[in-house]
Design a protein around this motif. Structure first.
Motif, PDB file in Angstrom:
ATOM      1  N   GLY A   9      27.278  61.443  46.984  1.00  0.00           N
ATOM      2  CA  GLY A   9      28.406  62.155  47.200  1.00  0.00           C
ATOM      3  C   GLY A   9      29.428  62.042  48.222  1.00  0.00           C
ATOM      4  O   GLY A   9      28.649  61.729  49.187  1.00  0.00           O
ATOM      5  N   GLY A  11      30.769  63.132  51.684  1.00  0.00           N
ATOM      6  CA  GLY A  11      30.078  63.840  52.804  1.00  0.00           C
ATOM      7  C   GLY A  11      28.612  64.217  52.728  1.00  0.00           C
ATOM      8  O   GLY A  11      28.027  64.869  53.340  1.00  0.00           O
ATOM      9  N   ASP A  56      38.206  58.337  43.518  1.00  0.00           N
ATOM     10  CA  ASP A  56      36.891  58.697  43.293  1.00  0.00           C
ATOM     11  C   ASP A  56      36.359  57.920  41.798  1.00  0.00           C
ATOM     12  O   ASP A  56      35.336  58.326  41.742  1.00  0.00           O
ATOM     13  N   TYR A  84      40.272  49.044  55.427  1.00  0.00           N
ATOM     14  CA  TYR A  84      41.004  50.114  54.803  1.00  0.00           C
ATOM     15  C   TYR A  84      41.262  51.040  55.828  1.00  0.00           C
ATOM     16  O   TYR A  84      40.443  51.695  56.705  1.00  0.00           O
ATOM     17  N   PHE A  86      42.673  54.881  55.471  1.00  0.00           N
ATOM     18  CA  PHE A  86      42.603  55.900  55.144  1.00  0.00           C
ATOM     19  C   PHE A  86      43.931  56.721  55.553  1.00  0.00           C
ATOM     20  O   PHE A  86      44.311  57.640  54.498  1.00  0.00           O
ATOM     21  N   HIS A  89      46.241  55.088  53.201  1.00  0.00           N
ATOM     22  CA  HIS A  89      45.821  54.724  51.580  1.00  0.00           C
ATOM     23  C   HIS A  89      46.283  53.246  51.406  1.00  0.00           C
ATOM     24  O   HIS A  89      46.812  52.828  50.428  1.00  0.00           O
ATOM     25  N   ARG A 139      33.784  67.311  54.530  1.00  0.00           N
ATOM     26  CA  ARG A 139      34.882  66.676  54.275  1.00  0.00           C
ATOM     27  C   ARG A 139      36.076  67.268  54.668  1.00  0.00           C
ATOM     28  O   ARG A 139      37.100  66.586  55.104  1.00  0.00           O
ATOM     29  N   ARG A 147      41.544  61.593  58.907  1.00  0.00           N
ATOM     30  CA  ARG A 147      42.230  60.875  58.028  1.00  0.00           C
ATOM     31  C   ARG A 147      43.815  61.537  57.716  1.00  0.00           C
ATOM     32  O   ARG A 147      44.303  61.180  56.781  1.00  0.00           O
ATOM     33  N   GLN A 157      43.134  67.689  46.270  1.00  0.00           N
ATOM     34  CA  GLN A 157      42.339  66.327  45.850  1.00  0.00           C
ATOM     35  C   GLN A 157      40.994  66.649  45.198  1.00  0.00           C
ATOM     36  O   GLN A 157      40.489  66.034  44.494  1.00  0.00           O
ATOM     37  N   VAL A 162      37.822  64.406  43.164  1.00  0.00           N
ATOM     38  CA  VAL A 162      36.672  64.319  43.764  1.00  0.00           C
ATOM     39  C   VAL A 162      35.550  65.130  42.877  1.00  0.00           C
ATOM     40  O   VAL A 162      34.556  64.367  42.759  1.00  0.00           O
TER      41      VAL A 162
HETATM   42  N1  CTP Z   1      39.573  58.504  49.793  1.00  0.00           N
HETATM   43  C1  CTP Z   1      40.786  59.176  50.394  1.00  0.00           C
HETATM   44  N2  CTP Z   1      41.903  58.465  50.606  1.00  0.00           N
HETATM   45  C2  CTP Z   1      41.978  57.143  50.213  1.00  0.00           C
HETATM   46  C3  CTP Z   1      40.791  56.595  49.967  1.00  0.00           C
HETATM   47  C4  CTP Z   1      39.658  57.347  49.546  1.00  0.00           C
HETATM   48  O1  CTP Z   1      40.811  60.586  50.448  1.00  0.00           O
HETATM   49  N3  CTP Z   1      43.140  56.350  50.260  1.00  0.00           N
HETATM   50  C5  CTP Z   1      38.448  59.516  49.631  1.00  0.00           C
HETATM   51  C6  CTP Z   1      37.941  59.712  48.060  1.00  0.00           C
HETATM   52  O2  CTP Z   1      38.374  60.516  47.588  1.00  0.00           O
HETATM   53  C7  CTP Z   1      36.248  59.313  48.248  1.00  0.00           C
HETATM   54  C8  CTP Z   1      36.021  59.214  49.880  1.00  0.00           C
HETATM   55  O3  CTP Z   1      37.183  58.987  50.404  1.00  0.00           O
HETATM   56  O4  CTP Z   1      35.747  60.688  47.873  1.00  0.00           O
HETATM   57  C9  CTP Z   1      34.993  58.092  49.974  1.00  0.00           C
HETATM   58  O5  CTP Z   1      34.432  58.418  51.282  1.00  0.00           O
HETATM   59  P1  CTP Z   1      33.326  59.217  51.719  1.00  0.00           P
HETATM   60  O6  CTP Z   1      32.056  58.714  50.592  1.00  0.00           O
HETATM   61  O7  CTP Z   1      33.526  60.668  51.609  1.00  0.00           O
HETATM   62  O8  CTP Z   1      32.634  58.800  53.077  1.00  0.00           O
HETATM   63  P2  CTP Z   1      31.472  57.842  53.703  1.00  0.00           P
HETATM   64  O9  CTP Z   1      31.708  58.117  55.224  1.00  0.00           O
HETATM   65  O10 CTP Z   1      31.400  56.747  53.172  1.00  0.00           O
HETATM   66  O11 CTP Z   1      30.300  58.966  53.259  1.00  0.00           O
HETATM   67  P3  CTP Z   1      29.468  59.880  53.827  1.00  0.00           P
HETATM   68  O12 CTP Z   1      30.039  60.911  54.391  1.00  0.00           O
HETATM   69  O13 CTP Z   1      28.256  60.161  52.722  1.00  0.00           O
HETATM   70  O14 CTP Z   1      28.755  58.991  54.909  1.00  0.00           O
END
Ligand code: CTP
Length: 212
Positions: A9, A11, A56, A84, A86, A89, A139, A147, A157, A162
């Protein structure tokens, strides 16, 4: 080539697990790919409209392109992953990341185990299993600090997309994992197990490899 997929998931610590394994093996031996690079782009939409997309759901990603790039790497060809942003978007149109063919490829992302085509390419499937309260706290900090998000937008969100997508797609994909690593980056034993298995592959011991 050995392909390791790391799901979990938001975070959960997917990136930390991947980076820890890469540190142990040596950066030059591993090609790292994040599913986040493969978010679909929507240049026809306004910033506000893009902010309302469900990021998500598995369909938010261009998994066909990711599968193509993995197949290119398997054939010994370099691939160029999109980048990409963030905060906007949106895809950074002028930028790509070069992915070089390598003995080990690690891909991490929310849906690397829920997409059947991606899953079929994985030799080792890992799920990073971290409590939801820890994940949302991480997160909140990341989305606000890195972000450009507000606490209200993170809250909305999380409840709108999510959490429901996690429950519908990500948590059920855990059943496909060969290895479940609780608490991600802090699980030294789990990271060592994955590193040792990978080193075994690098040393030419393929006995455990179902594709060998
Ligand atoms: N997301 C967002 N805005 C976007 C694109 C993606 O908020 N324009 C969010 C999505 O909601 C998704 C998240 O980015 O939940 C995916 O990234 P995440 O898995 O949280 O990040 P990682 O760093 O890859 O994971 P981890 O913390 O597990 O290392």
């Amino acid at each position: 080539m050995l392909i390791i997929g790391i799901a979990g998931g938001t975070g959960s610590g997917k990136t930390t697990v991947a980076r820890s394994v890469i540190d142990r093996l040596g950066a030059g031996k591993v090609t790292f790919i994040s599913q986040d690079n493969y978010y679909k782009d929507h240049p026809e939409l306004s910033f506000e409209e893009r902010g309302a997309i469900n990021y998500d759901h598995p369909f938010a990603f261009d998994n066909d392109l990711m599968v193509k790039h993995l197949n290119d790497l398997k054939e010994g060809k370099a691939a160029y992953a999109p980048v990409y942003d963030f905060t906007l978007h949106a895809r950074s149109v002028d930028q790509t990341v070069e992915l070089k063919p390598n003995n080990i490829v690690i891909i991490e992302g929310l849906h690397v185990l829920s997409d059947e085509h991606l899953r079929a390419l994985l030799d080792i499937k890992v799920f990073v299993d971290t409590d939801p309260d820890v994940r949302i706290l991480r997160r909140v900090v990341r989305d606000i600090e890195e972000r450009g998000r507000s606490i209200r937008s993170v809250h909305d969100q999380y409840l709108r997309t999510v959490k429901p997508m996690h429950e519908a797609f990500i948590e059920p994909s855990k059943k496909y994992a060969d290895l479940i690593i609780p608490e991600g980056g802090h699980n030294e034993v789990g990271i060592q197990l994955l590193s040792i298995l990978t080193e075994k592959y690098l040393s030419g011991d393929h006995q455990w490899d179902h594709r060998a």
